[in-house]
Each structure stands twice: as C-alpha cells, then as structure tokens.
Design an enzyme around this catalytic site. Sequence first.
Site, mmCIF file in Angstrom:
data_model
loop_
_atom_site.group_PDB
_atom_site.id
_atom_site.type_symbol
_atom_site.label_atom_id
_atom_site.label_comp_id
_atom_site.label_asym_id
_atom_site.label_seq_id
_atom_site.Cartn_x
_atom_site.Cartn_y
_atom_site.Cartn_z
ATOM 1 N N CYS A 130 0.823 -1.230 0.000
ATOM 2 C CA CYS A 130 0.000 0.000 0.000
ATOM 3 C C CYS A 130 0.849 1.269 0.000
ATOM 4 O O CYS A 130 0.349 2.344 -0.322
ATOM 5 C CB CYS A 130 -0.943 -0.006 1.194
ATOM 6 S SG CYS A 130 -2.093 -1.386 1.139
ATOM 7 N N HIS A 176 -3.291 7.433 2.365
ATOM 8 C CA HIS A 176 -3.641 6.095 1.877
ATOM 9 C C HIS A 176 -5.028 5.780 2.425
ATOM 10 O O HIS A 176 -5.310 5.997 3.613
ATOM 11 C CB HIS A 176 -2.612 5.083 2.359
ATOM 12 C CG HIS A 176 -3.037 3.670 2.109
ATOM 13 N ND1 HIS A 176 -3.535 3.256 0.897
ATOM 14 C CD2 HIS A 176 -3.060 2.581 2.936
ATOM 15 C CE1 HIS A 176 -3.844 1.972 0.988
ATOM 16 N NE2 HIS A 176 -3.568 1.547 2.202
ATOM 17 N N ASN A 185 -9.950 0.090 -0.012
ATOM 18 C CA ASN A 185 -8.491 0.215 -0.001
ATOM 19 C C ASN A 185 -7.949 -0.400 -1.295
ATOM 20 O O ASN A 185 -7.959 -1.622 -1.453
ATOM 21 C CB ASN A 185 -7.950 -0.524 1.233
ATOM 22 C CG ASN A 185 -6.431 -0.520 1.311
ATOM 23 O OD1 ASN A 185 -5.750 -0.168 0.347
ATOM 24 N ND2 ASN A 185 -5.906 -0.927 2.454
#
Length: 319
Positions: free
Chosen positions: A114, A246, A276
């Site tokens: 990520c 993020h 996500n």
Amino acid sequence: MSIYSRILGTGGFLPKKVVTNRDLERMLDTTDTWIQERTGIKQRHVVSDGETCVDLAEPAARRAIDAAGITPGEIDLIVMATTTPDQIFPSSACALQNRLDIHGCPAFDIQAVCTGFVYALGVADKFIRTGSASKALVVGAEAFSRIIDWTDRGTCIIFGDGAGAVVIGADHEPGIITSCLHADGAYRELLHVPAGVGNGYNGALFVEMKGNEVFRVAVTTLGRIVDEVLTANGMERSDIDWLVPHQANMRIIQATARKLDLPMEQVVVTVDTHGNTSAASVPLAFDQAVRDGRIQRGQVVLMEAFGGGFTWGSVLLRY
Ligand code: COA
C-alpha cells in the site's frame, strides 16, 4: 541551479464492476452497518474476468499524460507500483511501456504494497533531481481483489481495485519538497500473502491479515510520519493545505488528520467508494481532488501511506 520535480498531470481509472456492502451481506456473515462503522467503506470497484492490473494502469497513465500536455514519447522513465502484477516477470511497467508504444527508457516495478505509490514517487523524484530523467510516469495500480479470499470477512470487506498515475517533470522550483520512505520487515507476517516462488507454502494465494494489530501500528506510525515531515522541513501543521492519505480505513485517516489538526474538509477521502486499493489509493484520491478543483496549483499537499512489510512513507509537495 538545483533541479526539482513537479507534478505535470494526473489520471485515474476504476474498473466498471462495483461490489457494495449489501452484495457482501449476501455472501458473508457481515452487515453494511458493521463495515461502515469499522472502516467507512460503502462499496469497492473490482476487476471483471480477464481484466488485469495493466488494463487498469493503461487508461490511468494515458489520462495523466494527456493532463500533462505531453506525448507518450516524451516519457523517459516509468515506475509502476503494484502488488498484483499481470505476471511474475516481465514487470508490469514493461507491459505498460509496450502498451504506450514507448521504447528504450527505464521501466520497473516497485513492490511496497500500500506504500507502493509513495515509494515510486519518491524514487522517480530522485531520478529527476539527479538529472537521470526529465519526464517520469509514476503509476500505482492493483487488481487486488484477485489475491483476496472472498469468504474471509476480516479481509475481503476492505480491498478494491483501481489505478492512479502522475507525470512529473523537471523544474527549477519544487514541486516535490521531500519524500520520506521507511520499512520494517519485522512486521511482515501481520499483513502478507504467504505464497511465493518455491518457499514451500502450498496454500492459496490470498492476503492474510491480523487486522487489529495492523490498525494499531498504522495509527502510531502515521502519527510519527506527520512529526517527521514537519520537523524535516521546518513547517507548521497550518502550512499543509491538503492531506491525501492512503485510503486504508476511515478511522485511521481521521486519526492522522487529528494529528495534523486538519479539519476533514482538507482531507481527500475516497475510501467510502473505492475501499483500499493498495498502491492505487493515493494517486486515485489525488487525481480526484485535482480534477474536481479542490487541490489548486501552489497548494501544499501531504501524501502518506502505510502497508505490508511494514512499509510507510510520505511525500510533501507543492502542487
Ligand atoms: N463483519 C462482521 N463482523 C466481523 C467482520 C465483518 N466483516 N470482520 C470481523 N468481524 C468480527 C470478528 O470476527 C470479531 O468477532 P469476535 O469478537 O466474535 O471474535 C469482531 O468482529 C472484532 O474483530 P476485530 O478484528 O477485532 O475487529 P476490528 O474492530 O479490529 O475491525 C478491521 C476489523 C479489519 C476492520 C480493522 O482491524 C482494520 O481496519 N484494521 C486495519 C486493516 C488495514 O487497514 N489494513 C490495510 C493496511 S494498508
């Protein structure tokens, strides 16, 4: 005179197929209310049969190149962040390079899960600062739903697919002010896909996550990132116009915004509709806020991310 890199254009792309929390209610022992309360997520986009990471990266990259007002032939570096490459090798960056009919410039993938896009942007910035490239295409793209066990309610509710991209170019003024990149492999088993090449693991190729432990470390680490970036640049919290975090979880995003004393109106949030999207989440959110006119030229933006590894980092920039 010093050389810096500046963002010339942004692009994003989401696959058409949407999976809502209601859809998940029909597949799993979960509820829309539980998912929204714990994560802020309402829906996520996922790839259809046969659709791959590079299929998402290509339109995002083309949009960024168009927005930059350049032709693909002017790109002299491609850095692509992904955890879900189309193949083990060649890299997805090489596949993307071929789709864009670009030949000869360096093209490589970065794997920082990520945090991938933040890593990729930090690396591309250094190529430009050292004069090794003048116009770089930086992409974060994921077909993350492919490595999700859709019967595991602890993980499948969180993730989605998509791609985001920026083109950065050399300039005499920043642009990218600093990037701070970190990793600590001691945490690797809290969030991982155990499958590998000949490592003896015979299970499925799925994400395994200790969600509440990841949550705890993410909140503390992202708090430290804020202190690090402000101290390193002699800046105040009030100097930040926008936080582009993020998009892991609404509660993690809110904790970072509180640390910065930023009202949520100055935080770009897409987690509600995208989930996500791992390496794609920061560039997708950034692209959305640039295109809808929230982020304006001259404003100061803090991008931050946290992910498997653990990896974490930030990019501070003047747009
Ligand atoms: N629906 C309903 N119940 C669920 C559920 C779901 N989708 N997922 C887990 N639960 C249950 C658990 O089984 C557990 O039940 P139990 O108490 O009977 O054992 C209970 O909810 C609490 O589980 P826990 O894992 O402690 O929940 P949580 O509050 O930590 O929320 C996450 C789970 C995954 C939403 C949360 O930990 C999280 O977001 N972590 C960060 C993950 C992340 O961001 N990862 C990516 C980093 S880049």
